[in-house]
Design a protein around this motif. Structure first.
Motif, PDB file in Angstrom:
ATOM      1  N   LYS A   1      -5.663   2.373  -6.300  1.00 64.35           N
ATOM      2  CA  LYS A   1      -5.897   1.049  -6.888  1.00 64.35           C
ATOM      3  C   LYS A   1      -4.999   0.825  -8.103  1.00 64.35           C
ATOM      4  O   LYS A   1      -4.429  -0.267  -8.277  1.00 64.35           O
ATOM      5  N   ILE A   2      -4.846   1.839  -8.949  1.00 62.47           N
ATOM      6  CA  ILE A   2      -3.962   1.723 -10.113  1.00 62.47           C
ATOM      7  C   ILE A   2      -2.534   1.451  -9.668  1.00 62.47           C
ATOM      8  O   ILE A   2      -1.853   0.571 -10.210  1.00 62.47           O
ATOM      9  N   CYS A   3      -2.081   2.177  -8.663  1.00 67.04           N
ATOM     10  CA  CYS A   3      -0.709   2.003  -8.158  1.00 67.04           C
ATOM     11  C   CYS A   3      -0.507   0.597  -7.592  1.00 67.04           C
ATOM     12  O   CYS A   3       0.511  -0.050  -7.857  1.00 67.04           O
TER      13      CYS A   3
ATOM     14  N   ASN B   1       0.823  -1.207   0.000  1.00 68.78           N
ATOM     15  CA  ASN B   1       0.000   0.000   0.000  1.00 68.78           C
ATOM     16  C   ASN B   1       0.862   1.265   0.000  1.00 68.78           C
ATOM     17  O   ASN B   1       0.620   2.208  -0.765  1.00 68.78           O
ATOM     18  N   ILE B   2       1.891   1.269   0.826  1.00 68.52           N
ATOM     19  CA  ILE B   2       2.744   2.456   0.951  1.00 68.52           C
ATOM     20  C   ILE B   2       3.737   2.566  -0.205  1.00 68.52           C
ATOM     21  O   ILE B   2       3.898   3.628  -0.809  1.00 68.52           O
ATOM     22  N   GLN B   3       4.378   1.461  -0.551  1.00 70.65           N
ATOM     23  CA  GLN B   3       5.401   1.503  -1.584  1.00 70.65           C
ATOM     24  C   GLN B   3       4.820   1.745  -2.974  1.00 70.65           C
ATOM     25  O   GLN B   3       5.446   2.401  -3.813  1.00 70.65           O
ATOM     26  N   SER B   4       3.623   1.230  -3.227  1.00 69.38           N
ATOM     27  CA  SER B   4       3.019   1.441  -4.547  1.00 69.38           C
ATOM     28  C   SER B   4       2.704   2.914  -4.763  1.00 69.38           C
ATOM     29  O   SER B   4       2.877   3.436  -5.865  1.00 69.38           O
ATOM     30  N   PHE B   5       2.263   3.598  -3.707  1.00 66.71           N
ATOM     31  CA  PHE B   5       1.972   5.027  -3.844  1.00 66.71           C
ATOM     32  C   PHE B   5       3.271   5.835  -3.889  1.00 66.71           C
ATOM     33  O   PHE B   5       3.343   6.880  -4.540  1.00 66.71           O
ATOM     34  N   ALA B   6       4.305   5.335  -3.213  1.00 63.47           N
ATOM     35  CA  ALA B   6       5.618   5.987  -3.301  1.00 63.47           C
ATOM     36  C   ALA B   6       6.138   5.914  -4.732  1.00 63.47           C
ATOM     37  O   ALA B   6       6.776   6.849  -5.233  1.00 63.47           O
TER      38      ALA B   6
ATOM     39  N   TYR C   1      -1.400   9.701 -15.577  1.00 62.99           N
ATOM     40  CA  TYR C   1      -0.814  11.038 -15.430  1.00 62.99           C
ATOM     41  C   TYR C   1      -1.709  12.094 -16.077  1.00 62.99           C
ATOM     42  O   TYR C   1      -1.937  13.174 -15.506  1.00 62.99           O
ATOM     43  N   ILE C   2      -2.215  11.794 -17.247  1.00 66.34           N
ATOM     44  CA  ILE C   2      -3.100  12.737 -17.954  1.00 66.34           C
ATOM     45  C   ILE C   2      -4.368  12.981 -17.131  1.00 66.34           C
ATOM     46  O   ILE C   2      -4.811  14.127 -16.962  1.00 66.34           O
ATOM     47  N   LYS C   3      -4.949  11.910 -16.599  1.00 69.83           N
ATOM     48  CA  LYS C   3      -6.143  12.053 -15.760  1.00 69.83           C
ATOM     49  C   LYS C   3      -5.820  12.870 -14.505  1.00 69.83           C
ATOM     50  O   LYS C   3      -6.617  13.717 -14.076  1.00 69.83           O
ATOM     51  N   TYR C   4      -4.666  12.611 -13.918  1.00 70.11           N
ATOM     52  CA  TYR C   4      -4.253  13.293 -12.684  1.00 70.11           C
ATOM     53  C   TYR C   4      -4.071  14.792 -12.928  1.00 70.11           C
ATOM     54  O   TYR C   4      -4.544  15.630 -12.149  1.00 70.11           O
ATOM     55  N   GLU C   5      -3.409  15.133 -14.014  1.00 64.04           N
ATOM     56  CA  GLU C   5      -3.172  16.544 -14.344  1.00 64.04           C
ATOM     57  C   GLU C   5      -4.479  17.267 -14.651  1.00 64.04           C
ATOM     58  O   GLU C   5      -4.604  18.466 -14.398  1.00 64.04           O
ATOM     59  N   ASN C   6      -5.437  16.542 -15.204  1.00 63.13           N
ATOM     60  CA  ASN C   6      -6.745  17.126 -15.518  1.00 63.13           C
ATOM     61  C   ASN C   6      -7.726  17.027 -14.352  1.00 63.13           C
ATOM     62  O   ASN C   6      -8.910  17.364 -14.500  1.00 63.13           O
ATOM     63  N   LYS C   7      -7.236  16.548 -13.204  1.00 61.73           N
ATOM     64  CA  LYS C   7      -8.056  16.383 -11.994  1.00 61.73           C
ATOM     65  C   LYS C   7      -9.286  15.527 -12.277  1.00 61.73           C
ATOM     66  O   LYS C   7     -10.390  15.809 -11.810  1.00 61.73           O
ATOM     67  N   ASN C   8      -9.034  14.463 -13.045  1.00 64.28           N
ATOM     68  CA  ASN C   8     -10.107  13.566 -13.458  1.00 64.28           C
ATOM     69  C   ASN C   8      -9.931  12.174 -12.860  1.00 64.28           C
ATOM     70  O   ASN C   8     -10.188  11.161 -13.510  1.00 64.28           O
ATOM     71  N   ILE C   9      -9.439  12.125 -11.615  1.00 62.04           N
ATOM     72  CA  ILE C   9      -9.205  10.847 -10.949  1.00 62.04           C
ATOM     73  C   ILE C   9      -9.355  11.043  -9.451  1.00 62.04           C
ATOM     74  O   ILE C   9      -8.993  12.088  -8.898  1.00 62.04           O
ATOM     75  N   THR C  10      -9.922  10.065  -8.776  1.00 60.89           N
ATOM     76  CA  THR C  10     -10.073  10.137  -7.322  1.00 60.89           C
ATOM     77  C   THR C  10      -8.878   9.470  -6.647  1.00 60.89           C
ATOM     78  O   THR C  10      -8.135   8.702  -7.281  1.00 60.89           O
ATOM     79  N   LEU C  11      -8.717   9.731  -5.374  1.00 62.69           N
ATOM     80  CA  LEU C  11      -7.633   9.105  -4.615  1.00 62.69           C
ATOM     81  C   LEU C  11      -7.790   7.591  -4.619  1.00 62.69           C
ATOM     82  O   LEU C  11      -6.812   6.858  -4.800  1.00 62.69           O
ATOM     83  N   LYS C  12      -9.023   7.128  -4.440  1.00 62.07           N
ATOM     84  CA  LYS C  12      -9.285   5.689  -4.420  1.00 62.07           C
ATOM     85  C   LYS C  12      -8.879   5.041  -5.740  1.00 62.07           C
ATOM     86  O   LYS C  12      -8.254   3.971  -5.761  1.00 62.07           O
ATOM     87  N   GLN C  13      -9.214   5.685  -6.857  1.00 60.44           N
ATOM     88  CA  GLN C  13      -8.860   5.158  -8.177  1.00 60.44           C
ATOM     89  C   GLN C  13      -7.340   5.154  -8.362  1.00 60.44           C
ATOM     90  O   GLN C  13      -6.774   4.179  -8.881  1.00 60.44           O
TER      91      GLN C  13
ATOM     92  N   ASP D   1      -2.262  -2.109  -8.291  1.00 56.05           N
ATOM     93  CA  ASP D   1      -2.347  -3.093  -9.381  1.00 56.05           C
ATOM     94  C   ASP D   1      -1.031  -3.160 -10.159  1.00 56.05           C
ATOM     95  O   ASP D   1      -0.593  -4.239 -10.571  1.00 56.05           O
ATOM     96  N   ILE D   2      -0.409  -2.014 -10.361  1.00 61.13           N
ATOM     97  CA  ILE D   2       0.882  -1.970 -11.051  1.00 61.13           C
ATOM     98  C   ILE D   2       1.929  -2.744 -10.261  1.00 61.13           C
ATOM     99  O   ILE D   2       2.695  -3.546 -10.809  1.00 61.13           O
ATOM    100  N   TYR D   3       1.960  -2.518  -8.958  1.00 57.55           N
ATOM    101  CA  TYR D   3       2.927  -3.219  -8.108  1.00 57.55           C
ATOM    102  C   TYR D   3       2.703  -4.728  -8.156  1.00 57.55           C
ATOM    103  O   TYR D   3       3.654  -5.516  -8.265  1.00 57.55           O
ATOM    104  N   LEU D   4       1.440  -5.125  -8.099  1.00 57.72           N
ATOM    105  CA  LEU D   4       1.118  -6.562  -8.115  1.00 57.72           C
ATOM    106  C   LEU D   4       1.418  -7.192  -9.474  1.00 57.72           C
ATOM    107  O   LEU D   4       1.724  -8.381  -9.553  1.00 57.72           O
ATOM    108  N   MET D   5       1.356  -6.402 -10.547  1.00 60.67           N
ATOM    109  CA  MET D   5       1.716  -6.907 -11.879  1.00 60.67           C
ATOM    110  C   MET D   5       3.173  -7.345 -11.912  1.00 60.67           C
ATOM    111  O   MET D   5       3.521  -8.375 -12.489  1.00 60.67           O
ATOM    112  N   ILE D   6       4.045  -6.559 -11.277  1.00 59.34           N
ATOM    113  CA  ILE D   6       5.471  -6.899 -11.235  1.00 59.34           C
ATOM    114  C   ILE D   6       5.702  -8.105 -10.333  1.00 59.34           C
ATOM    115  O   ILE D   6       6.453  -9.026 -10.659  1.00 59.34           O
TER     116      ILE D   6
END
Length: 328
Positions: free
Chosen positions: A292-294, A164-169, A277-289, A296-301
């Motif tokens: 989860k993306i972060c 949880n912490i490292q994926s967001f880092a 990144y595009i969604k984040y810059e456009n403020k089109n993403i929630t913290l929860k979303q 999922d990326i960590y778990l993919m590796i």
């Protein structure tokens, strides 16, 4: 914002002689791109005492100060006297070239010095990126997290917290690197591809990670090493791919990783990061979303070798979900 100069810096006299210029330059840089009112100080740390100073500064903010011995700088966020506060610590060896540019300019006749000057500016802007991302996260609802020096990766709860912490880092590193390249591109401070290759160790980290996966049953503390090395791979990859996402405005497929499955997974992660990144810059993403993306990326590796694609990964996902619920 105040400037602190470690008295053990070998170039402390040089820094003190330009103190006013340094402070004015840093304030100007920060005012252009972040909310500077949260920044308490910038600390120039001697190379020999860098890790010690990071921990000392983290103590003020009651947060963790773990850092790599090879890190050029560190940004810490916490609370000081009831107020959200940020501190940047920069190694003297890289900060020297930032100050050197005040005298001789960003471009000199010496190519090696030019590289170090560019790297010093990239380091400063990268840390500004961390400053901005940290405040953005708080505004989105993220809590200030105590960073531990060690996590008990042998337990389910410890592993879940670590991911949880490292994926967001990992996201913080990607955003900060994009932030730095975006500003440098705007200011026409060009970072050559050769410098990116010099400071990025993706191939080596990938080899180390694959070696652990291939010899998993014969390595002591293999599970702990696997999750730590997975982060190392992601750390190097996000630093690498951010360059292309901003400088070339496109995703770049890597082809220099010997393990095809890992290479394919990293390329997929690159596409996901760019869209996020595009969604984040456009403020089109929630913290929860975003979280989860972060994750999922960590778990993919973690799961590239299907080691082991069973209920374990699903249980981790459930653990991450319950961790968020318990924090609310």
């Amino acid at each position: 914002m105040i400037l602190e100069i470690d008295k053990c810096c070998s170039d402390k006299d040089f820094f003190f002689s330009y103190r006013e210029q340094i402070e004015n330059k840093l304030i100007k840089i920060m005012q252009e791109c972040i909310e500077i009112e949260y920044v308490w100080k910038v600390v120039i740390a001697s190379d020999v005492h860098y890790s010690k100073i990071v921990k000392e500064q983290a103590w003020y903010l009651n947060t963790g100060g773990n850092t790599s011995e090879n890190a050029l700088a560190k940004t810490i966020i916490g609370e000081y006297r009831g107020k959200v506060t940020q501190i940047i610590i920069v190694r003297e060896s890289i900060f020297y070239f930032f100050v050197y540019s005040f005298i001789y300019g960003i471009k000199t006749k010496n190519k090696d010095i030019n590289k170090m000057i560019v790297l010093s500016y990239k380091t400063i802007y990268h840390e500004c990126g961390h400053l901005k991302e940290q405040i953005n996260s708080l505004k989105m609802g993220k809590q200030i997290t105590l960073m531990k020096e060690k996590y008990d990766l042998g337990t389910f709860d410890g592993l879940t917290e670590f991911i949880n912490i490292q994926s967001f880092a990992m996201w913080g590193e990607y955003y900060a690197e994009c932030f730095a390249h975006k500003i440098m591109k705007k200011k026409n401070i060009h970072m050559e591809m050769s410098l990116l290759k010099e400071i990025n160790d993706l191939e080596q980290k990938a080899l180390e990670y694959i070696e652990i996966l291939e010899n998993y049953d014969n390595i002591r503390n293999a599970q702990v090493k696997k999750y730590e090395k997975a982060y190392d791979v992601l750390y190097m990859y996000v630093h690498y791919i951010a360059y292309f996402h901003i400088i070339n405005n496109k995703n770049k497929k890597i082809n220099n990783i010997k393990d095809k499955e890992l290479m394919k997974t990293l390329n997929k992660i690159g596409r996901e990061l760019k869209k996020t990144y595009i969604k984040y810059e456009n403020k089109n993403i929630t913290l929860k979303q975003l979280e989860k993306i972060c994750e999922d990326i960590y778990l993919m590796i973690i799961d590239i070798k299907k080691v082991k694609k069973n209920k374990f990964i699903e249980n981790i996902k459930k653990g991450l979900k319950s961790l968020k619920i318990s924090k609310r």
